[in-house]
Design a protein around this motif. Structure first.
Motif, PDB file in Angstrom:
ATOM      1  N   ARG A 256       0.835  -1.204   0.000  1.00  0.00           N
ATOM      2  CA  ARG A 256       0.000   0.000   0.000  1.00  0.00           C
ATOM      3  C   ARG A 256       0.867   1.249   0.000  1.00  0.00           C
ATOM      4  O   ARG A 256       0.581   2.225  -0.695  1.00  0.00           O
ATOM      5  N   SER A 257       1.921   1.242   0.802  1.00  0.00           N
ATOM      6  CA  SER A 257       2.811   2.402   0.856  1.00  0.00           C
ATOM      7  C   SER A 257       3.495   2.618  -0.490  1.00  0.00           C
ATOM      8  O   SER A 257       3.552   3.746  -0.998  1.00  0.00           O
TER       9      SER A 257
ATOM     10  N   GLU B  32       2.383   1.584  -3.354  1.00  0.00           N
ATOM     11  CA  GLU B  32       1.342   1.979  -4.302  1.00  0.00           C
ATOM     12  C   GLU B  32       0.994   3.455  -4.150  1.00  0.00           C
ATOM     13  O   GLU B  32       0.842   4.172  -5.153  1.00  0.00           O
ATOM     14  N   ALA B  33       0.894   3.931  -2.897  1.00  0.00           N
ATOM     15  CA  ALA B  33       0.574   5.345  -2.671  1.00  0.00           C
ATOM     16  C   ALA B  33       1.688   6.245  -3.202  1.00  0.00           C
ATOM     17  O   ALA B  33       1.421   7.278  -3.827  1.00  0.00           O
ATOM     18  N   ARG B  34       2.946   5.851  -2.962  1.00  0.00           N
ATOM     19  CA  ARG B  34       4.062   6.654  -3.471  1.00  0.00           C
ATOM     20  C   ARG B  34       4.056   6.681  -5.003  1.00  0.00           C
ATOM     21  O   ARG B  34       4.294   7.719  -5.614  1.00  0.00           O
TER      22      ARG B  34
ATOM     23  N   PHE C 143       1.197   8.885  -6.222  1.00  0.00           N
ATOM     24  CA  PHE C 143       1.529  10.302  -6.038  1.00  0.00           C
ATOM     25  C   PHE C 143       2.521  10.763  -7.098  1.00  0.00           C
ATOM     26  O   PHE C 143       2.384  11.853  -7.670  1.00  0.00           O
TER      27      PHE C 143
ATOM     28  N   SER D  15      -2.262  -4.761  -6.040  1.00  0.00           N
ATOM     29  CA  SER D  15      -1.606  -3.458  -5.966  1.00  0.00           C
ATOM     30  C   SER D  15      -1.186  -2.982  -7.356  1.00  0.00           C
ATOM     31  O   SER D  15      -1.458  -1.843  -7.751  1.00  0.00           O
TER      32      SER D  15
END
Length: 587
Positions: free
Chosen positions: A126-127, A129-131, A134, A273
């Protein structure tokens, strides 16, 4: 060949070799430790030491291997440490209870540790994927257009989604797609005999993959043969070298293109992901394309609106200036043509002169409009040569002098000015426009033309008047096309077409100079035209008979007439019939 999608985080995974080795070593170590604790130390219930390998395996390799380790631990402890030894039978019922409780506890610990491992892995994904999302959003937001962002997006997706290759095609259908970005540029793309298609049912639903066979048709006749050959070759080799994925790029129900990606056949299928990352990239790129399209449409609409406004402003600006000389010409011609009017030779000459002046006025207006069109279109090509500025000023002043009466005209050109590098016709037109502008607005007051060297490499040509001037707030706008400054209170002078000063600045800039306006020391407006000059030491100032110009330099008076006044973009009266002809339209 992949038969269906697999999501490694949520499905049981085949135990890895490392996990089996760790489980085996852990069980052997736990058995040895239990033997030491149970034998020399005399501890009767040493089964708890088997929880260590269960916990280690669960934390590192998942729940199913941890459960298997717990079951094997149960059997090992029963075989080596429960009476009778070296059998799986148990003599005492309480031993059954102890071992069953141990098995339950070990299984629960294994499952909990594995759950913790899965949550840690999910958090890491998740981290990441979020990076990645962004970074993709930033690439799209900072790029000027979607086409500029596409190469950055393709390279980032290949890296973040662990794809062998990513390319982006834009078009309403697959055969019409035009590739705008490729993470591996310059290499041929793999033949597509089958592909995995991503379906995004809704914003909340998880995207899903389905397999699609490529139809053996194409735009060219040989494409079907090529695809059949590729399919037969893949069948002979047993599988395709890469797995191809297609993510449609859609926005507002419209298909815009496709995001294509490949993975090597031996690599795992994209997990949730990576799937979400690909779907989000396609959605953002589609929205960016739509935004670019809307921006282009808005720009076209604004250009059309400004074009209409420009046409209206042009008609409004020149309609009066066109009607006035035409009416005067028709009236004068009517007098000459009327058989009932007895016209003397002198009256005929005066009427013909009036017609000539009004025709010249029309010619200047048309010439200014043509010059403005060339300036706006970048079609001005000055022929730069070295000129003595006084040689250009004197003929223009003599030609314009009659129309300035009863204004007082002073011409003050500093002695020993360096030659200016300019186009003689352009400078003539600039000075003509400025003097005619002053003649319109100075209302019979004093006008001064001066020239001096402001610094090395530059000569300033200044036309100023003692008229009412313009408000300070209007000074920055005087050189805008069709701009007419607001009238001073009590002024009866009608504004011009708003073209003259725009032409002045355009001609000056075409020669590498500039033009701007300021308040004049005479009380009205001063227009300063800066022209490039030969690089030379500043010339000596005149000592006799001289007047001081607006900037304080000594200048030589050349002549005088009577008053004229303030300045504004406009076109003005014509020269008399016997004056020297003015230069024609600019080349």
């Amino acid at each position: 060949m992949l038969s269906r999608p697999r999501f490694s985080i949520l499905r049981p995974r085949r135990p890895s070799t490392a996990g089996l080795i760790v489980a085996g070593l852990g069980l052997a170590s736990a058995t040895a430790l239990a033997a030491v604790v149970h034998g020399p130390l005399g501890v009767q219930h040493a089964s708890i030491v088997y929880l260590l390998p269960v916990l280690a395996v669960g934390m590192g390799y998942g729940s199913w291997l941890a459960v298997a380790t717990a079951v094997i631990s149960f059997l090992l402890y029963d075989f080596f440490f429960v009476q009778p030894l070296h059998t799986f039978a148990m003599a005492a019922p309480e031993e059954w209870l102890d071992l069953l409780l141990f098995l339950v506890v070990a299984t629960v610990i294994g499952r909990l540790s594995a759950l913790q491992l899965r949550r840690r892995r999910e958090a890491e994904l998740r981290s990441a994927e979020a990076r990645a999302m962004f970074a993709m959003s930033r690439d799209i937001a900072t790029a000027a257009t979607a086409l500029e962002a596409a190469p950055l997006l393709a390279a980032r997706l290949a890296r973040e989604a662990e794809m062998a290759r990513v390319w982006i095609g834009l078009g309403a259908a697959i055969p019409e797609e035009r590739v705008v970005a490729d993470s591996v540029a310059g290499e041929p793309r793999p033949p597509v005999t089958s592909r995995w298609l991503l379906h995004s049912h809704s914003a909340d639903a998880q995207p899903s993959w389905s397999r699609v066979r490529e139809p053996a048709i194409g735009r060219a006749g040989d494409r079907a043969v090529d695809q059949r050959e590729a399919r037969r070759k893949a069948a002979r080799e047993g599988d395709e070298p890469v797995t191809v994925f297609r993510i449609p790029i859609e926005a507002g129900g419209e298909t815009i293109g496709s995001l294509w990606a490949t993975r090597h056949r031996e690599d795992p299928f994209p997990g949730r992901s990576h799937t979400r990352l690909l779907a989000a990239a396609a959605d953002q790129l589609g929205q960016s394309v739509i935004r670019d399209r809307l921006a282009a449409e808005a720009t076209a609409a604004e250009v059309a609106r400004q074009s209409d406004a420009l046409k209206s402003a042009l008609l409004d600006s020149v309609s009066h200036d066109l009607r006035t000389p035409l009416a005067a010409i028709r009236a004068a011609a009517g007098i000459l043509m009327d058989p009932d009017v007895a016209v003397t030779q002198e009256a005929t000459r005066v009427t013909a002169g009036s017609i000539d002046r009004e025709a010249e006025r029309l010619s200047r207006l048309v010439r200014n409009m043509l010059d403005l069109g060339r300036i706006e279109g970048g079609a001005l090509h000055p022929s730069l040569e070295l000129y003595d500025l006084a040689d250009i000023i004197e003929p223009v002043v003599e030609r314009i002098r009659p129309m300035l009466a009863p204004s007082d005209l002073e011409v003050a050109v500093a002695q020993n000015l360096p030659a200016v590098r300019a186009d003689g016709m352009f400078v003539d037109q600039i000075l003509t426009n400025l003097l005619e502008n002053a003649a319109r607005y100075a209302a019979g007051r004093r006008i001064r033309v001066s020239a001096r060297q402001a610094r090395v490499g530059r000569v300033d040509l200044v036309v100023e008047d003692a008229g009412p001037g313009v408000p300070a707030a209007a000074l920055p706008h005087l050189f805008e096309r069709f701009y007419r400054a607001p009238r001073r209170q009590g002024s009866r002078v009608e504004g011009g077409s708003g073209i003259g000063l725009a032409v002045v600045r355009g001609l000056a800039e075409a020669m590498g100079g500039s033009a701007d306006a300021r308040q004049s020391s005479l009380g009205g407006l001063a227009v300063v035209v800066r022209l490039p000059a030969e690089d030379a030491e500043p010339a000596e100032r005149a000592v006799e008979p001289a007047v001081e110009d607006a900037a304080g330099g000594a200048v030589e008076p050349v002549g005088s007439v009577e008053p004229v006044g303030s300045v504004e973009p406009a076109v003005e009266p014509a020269r008399p019939a016997d004056a020297a002809p003015s230069p024609g339209p600019l080349a």
